[in-house]
Design a protein around this motif. Structure first.
Motif, PDB file in Angstrom:
ATOM      1  N   LYS A  68       0.846  -1.181   0.000  1.00  0.00           N
ATOM      2  CA  LYS A  68       0.000   0.000   0.000  1.00  0.00           C
ATOM      3  C   LYS A  68       0.889   1.241   0.000  1.00  0.00           C
ATOM      4  O   LYS A  68       1.950   1.274   0.633  1.00  0.00           O
ATOM      5  CB  LYS A  68      -0.919   0.002   1.203  1.00  0.00           C
TER       6      LYS A  68
ATOM      7  N   ASP B 260       0.860   5.710   0.057  1.00  0.00           N
ATOM      8  CA  ASP B 260       0.107   6.943   0.302  1.00  0.00           C
ATOM      9  C   ASP B 260       0.782   8.044  -0.505  1.00  0.00           C
ATOM     10  O   ASP B 260       1.826   8.562  -0.139  1.00  0.00           O
ATOM     11  CB  ASP B 260       0.136   7.265   1.798  1.00  0.00           C
ATOM     12  N   TRP B 261       0.163   8.404  -1.588  1.00  0.00           N
ATOM     13  CA  TRP B 261       0.768   9.434  -2.436  1.00  0.00           C
ATOM     14  C   TRP B 261      -0.264  10.495  -2.793  1.00  0.00           C
ATOM     15  O   TRP B 261      -0.015  11.468  -3.395  1.00  0.00           O
ATOM     16  CB  TRP B 261       1.377   8.829  -3.691  1.00  0.00           C
TER      17      TRP B 261
END
Length: 255
Positions: free
Chosen positions: A252, A254-255
């Motif tokens: 996973k 987070d961008w």
């Protein structure tokens, strides 16, 4: 021992494969677009072979003599979002990674079929079974390569030809660092590109992949698909176990 033609042997995985096979007593024909880059390899022959050039392929296969095994390794990659990647880059990757591999296979197969024996080993990637963002064109070329390889396994198995696809994950070969990057100024996909190292996972060395290729060549009944190393095995297992109704990522972000 076998007579093995290796494409893309000038650096990285291909060079490691040539060294490993020569060290195990095989007759190795190392090839590259620029044969001077093959200097220093402990092999029997060093030949020019550009997988995108039919005349170059035909000449190299003729000059190599009898070929028991083709290790189809030549390949390139790129880093770009699909929204904006130049289509010329996508075409280039398919010409090298997919059609180039088929072109060389077509050149060696008639003699293998007539002898009733031969091996085709395609160096693919875990991205032949899954995707990574920003490397989509490369993954697409490898998915297509795996479709060709599996078809060849069905079509040529009757004639005694064994086909295998070796699937490494991330490799410390420098290929990713050499890849062309297509990102504009203030590109909205830059944060995703910067997150890519976390998605690629644990690195293995070119020598690790070469050892898997050598073992595959020497296996009396090699499987069609061969993960190269524990990281690749874990990634492919996770992909197989994941639901097919949603996109799959190795990690996973987070961008």
């Amino acid at each position: 021992m076998s007579s093995v033609l290796v494409t893309g042997a000038s650096q990285g995985i291909g060079r490691a494969i040539a060294v490993a096979l020569a060290g195990r007593g095989h007759r190795v024909i190392a090839t590259a677009r620029r044969p001077e880059t093959l200097a220093g390899l402990p092999v029997d022959q060093r030949l020019r072979l550009d997988v995108t050039d039919q005349e170059s392929v035909d000449r190299a296969v003729r000059d190599a003599g009898e070929i028991d095994v083709l290790v189809s390794n030549a390949g390139e990659t790129v880093r770009a979002p699909l929204e904006s990647v130049p289509l010329t880059e996508v075409e280039r990757l398919f010409q090298v990674n997919t059609l180039g591999a088929l072109r060389v296979a077509q050149a060696v197969l008639p003699a293998m079929r007539e002898r009733g024996a031969g091996r085709l080993v395609f160096v693919s990637s875990i991205q032949g079974r899954m995707v990574l963002p920003m490397i989509g064109p490369y993954g697409a070329s490898k998915w297509a390569l795996e479709a060709l390889a599996e078809t060849l396994a069905i079509e040529t198995g009757h004639f005694g030809v064994k086909v295998s696809v070796v699937q490494p994950g991330a490799v410390s070969s420098g290929g990713g660092e050499r890849a062309r990057v297509h990102l504009g100024e203030n590109d909205p996909y830059t944060p995703l590109y910067e997150a890519l190292p976390a998605l690629r996972g644990e690195l293995v060395t070119p020598e690790d992949v070469a050892a898997v290729v050598a073992a595959t060549i020497e296996h009396p009944a090699p499987p069609l698909r061969v993960p190269a190393g524990a990281p690749a095995e874990r990634a492919l297992r996770a992909r197989k176990e994941a639901p097919e109704d949603e996109p799959f990522l190795l990690a996973k972000i987070d961008w």
